[in-house]
Design an enzyme around this catalytic site. Sequence first.
Site, short mmCIF file in Angstrom:
data_model
loop_
_atom_site.label_atom_id
_atom_site.label_comp_id
_atom_site.label_asym_id
_atom_site.label_seq_id
_atom_site.Cartn_x
_atom_site.Cartn_y
_atom_site.Cartn_z
N ASP A 172 -4.49 8.24 -8.32
CA ASP A 172 -4.42 7.63 -7.07
C ASP A 172 -5.56 8.66 -6.09
O ASP A 172 -5.10 9.69 -5.95
CB ASP A 172 -3.19 7.47 -6.53
CG ASP A 172 -2.91 6.16 -5.96
OD1 ASP A 172 -3.87 5.83 -4.65
OD2 ASP A 172 -2.15 5.34 -6.24
N ASP A 223 -6.97 4.52 -2.27
CA ASP A 223 -5.90 4.42 -1.40
C ASP A 223 -6.48 4.05 0.07
O ASP A 223 -7.30 4.90 0.47
CB ASP A 223 -4.89 5.60 -1.45
CG ASP A 223 -3.66 5.33 -0.62
OD1 ASP A 223 -2.90 4.51 -0.63
OD2 ASP A 223 -3.69 6.13 0.52
N GLU A 272 -8.14 -0.38 -2.72
CA GLU A 272 -7.05 -1.04 -1.91
C GLU A 272 -7.67 -1.12 -0.64
O GLU A 272 -8.04 -0.46 0.37
CB GLU A 272 -5.88 -0.03 -1.34
CG GLU A 272 -4.80 -0.74 -0.83
CD GLU A 272 -3.79 0.26 -0.23
OE1 GLU A 272 -2.87 -0.37 -0.07
OE2 GLU A 272 -4.07 1.30 0.22
N HIS A 282 3.61 -1.05 -5.48
CA HIS A 282 4.79 -0.07 -4.82
C HIS A 282 5.13 -0.09 -3.58
O HIS A 282 5.77 0.34 -2.98
CB HIS A 282 4.42 1.31 -5.43
CG HIS A 282 3.07 1.75 -4.39
ND1 HIS A 282 1.96 1.16 -4.89
CD2 HIS A 282 3.07 2.41 -3.57
CE1 HIS A 282 0.94 1.80 -4.08
NE2 HIS A 282 1.64 2.41 -3.19
N ASP A 283 4.08 -1.06 -2.97
CA ASP A 283 4.31 -1.32 -1.45
C ASP A 283 4.83 -2.73 -0.94
O ASP A 283 4.83 -3.05 0.12
CB ASP A 283 2.87 -1.31 -0.63
CG ASP A 283 2.25 0.17 -0.58
OD1 ASP A 283 2.98 0.99 -0.78
OD2 ASP A 283 1.02 0.22 -0.89
C1 GLC Z 1 -1.23 2.93 0.76
C2 GLC Z 1 -0.39 3.18 -0.32
C3 GLC Z 1 1.02 3.36 0.47
C4 GLC Z 1 1.01 4.39 1.41
C5 GLC Z 1 -0.30 4.36 2.26
C6 GLC Z 1 -0.73 5.78 2.86
O1 GLC Z 1 -1.13 1.64 1.38
O2 GLC Z 1 -0.34 2.16 -1.35
O3 GLC Z 1 2.15 3.29 -0.42
O4 GLC Z 1 1.99 4.74 2.14
O5 GLC Z 1 -1.35 4.09 1.56
O6 GLC Z 1 -1.17 6.67 1.88
#
Ligand code: GLC
Length: 572
Positions: A98, A203, A262, A334-335
């Site tokens: 990541d 991310d 993402e 995971h979110d």
């Molecule tokens: C992304 C991740 C999440 C995290 C956020 C801040 O959305 O997937 O889990 O809290 O970024 O890094």
Amino acid sequence: MKKKWWHDKVAYQIYPKSFYDSNGDGIGDIPGIISKLDYLKDLGVDIIWLSPCFCSPLADQGYDISDYYNIDPRFGTIEDIDVLLEEAKKRDMYILMDLVVNHCSDEHEWFEKACEDPMGEYGKFFYIQNGKEDGSEPNNWRSYFGGSAWDKLPGHEEENLYYLHLFHKKQPDLNWEHKEMREEVYKMINWWLDKGLAGFRIDAIINIKKALPVENYSYPADRDDGLVRPQRMLKDAVGIGEFLGEMHERTFKPHDSFAVGEVFDVEKKDLPEFIGDDGYFSSMFDFNETIFGSSDKGWYDAKKITPDDYKRCCFESQAEMDGVGYFSNIIENHDEPRGVSRYIPEGECTPRAKKLLGAMNFLLKGLPFIYQGQEIGMENVVLESIDQVDDISTLDEYQVAKNAGLSDEEALKVVNFFSRDNARTPMQWTDKAQAGFTTGTPWLYVNPNYTEINVAAQEEDPESVLNWYKALISLRKNPEYKETVVYGDTVPVLEDTHNLMAYYRKGENQTILVIGNYQPQAQTVELPCEIEKVLLDNTKGVQNEYSELPAFKDGKLTLEGYQTIAAVVKEA
Ligand code: GLC
């Protein structure tokens, strides 16, 4: 679209903290992952994405990195990563990590040095800024996790000096305008790629460009707290392409690595820049279903998605990507809550329905990502009290719901549905204590349904959700159908039929129909094609290919509740 090495693969996301604990401390770890590589290989996985396991105070479960070059001792050592890379290679598997570079941890040495000398070199690595004349924050941006995105710079509380954190206050935003900072990021990415990583999941990357100067970008408040969500500011932050293009040229491109972003909210016209043949990223996650029904006000105001909405969202994205690039498809991560609890109406979440959802998503065009536990149909947990919640985002949304007037009980129900903890409960390996995840006390409770839903039981059961996923994967890899499943165009079929999701995947000389009756009642449909060979049928076990054709009468096909079929067809 140029063909790429990763197009025909199957990817799997691991959330290390909850995957498998090898040393009994209640926290999943890298040796635990290594010990499960054969399980993943047997499932048919090629690419593994690890959520962060770098050194971190874990304020946001590892998305707050204090050392990009090292592994947090709770997860293992850097040598463990070397072994993981080696073991993966032996099995023809690829590892992604990541890339969290919108922000780091407030315990990273860059931020510590910035606090020591805000006007020095490391001060420029962050957004450190005077507040307004009256001493208040520079503007009214809200953090994604609630409250102002600005906090007083540690050690300078008496001064009018703030730093920006679009996420948690322990996640200071890195200043991408500062060239030296970008150079540090590229150096780190290349260090990992040289080590043998196949690439990264990137991310929160859309946040790296801010609307500047920040003091000019306060907006009308969107909630009673007087603040505005960061997405509003992002609309005015133009020029992100410069940073993303540079990162691509300097890191991913020379390594021919895989980078999946993402990214939320990219307009269709900008897609070629993002995921075209020479785009900033190899691929982007399709979040169209994920964000459906979300509200600026918070989770309590979100609209639930129906099967018809789900279908529309999928088809919209398929059309958007057509001819441009290759999305990465997910049901959950995971979110997010567990996909089966979200996309299957309440009370209908049976193994058969889970198989329908799996097939509908998995057979779309794009790179399928399976999130740990999805392959056994893991479900949301039922919370009894807010005290059980670990996730910072859920705790914030609980307050938001209560501030909006919901009772404790109502607020709990709302956050229970969307909570990120749903996806983070330990992986359910067996029906033994703690679902076989740890011999110690798990860092987060295990879903009590592990006695029924677990890997060991499903491995034994030829009709399990796990074996259905294996069948889906082997269809994607079967030389006879692969071209069509990987590259065929997606064409909606009977699009307006209620609670029916159906599409063709049209290859060069082959068309595969995927059809699912997205409701518990049977449904009869008039197909615009003739079925030649059934490849998968979730009412008939999970082996590939059936000689028997489904029930036709007067040219009509009757599907049982939640029945799903994939079949080669002769087109009408
Ligand atoms: C992304 C991740 C999440 C995290 C956020 C801040 O959305 O997937 O889990 O809290 O970024 O890094």
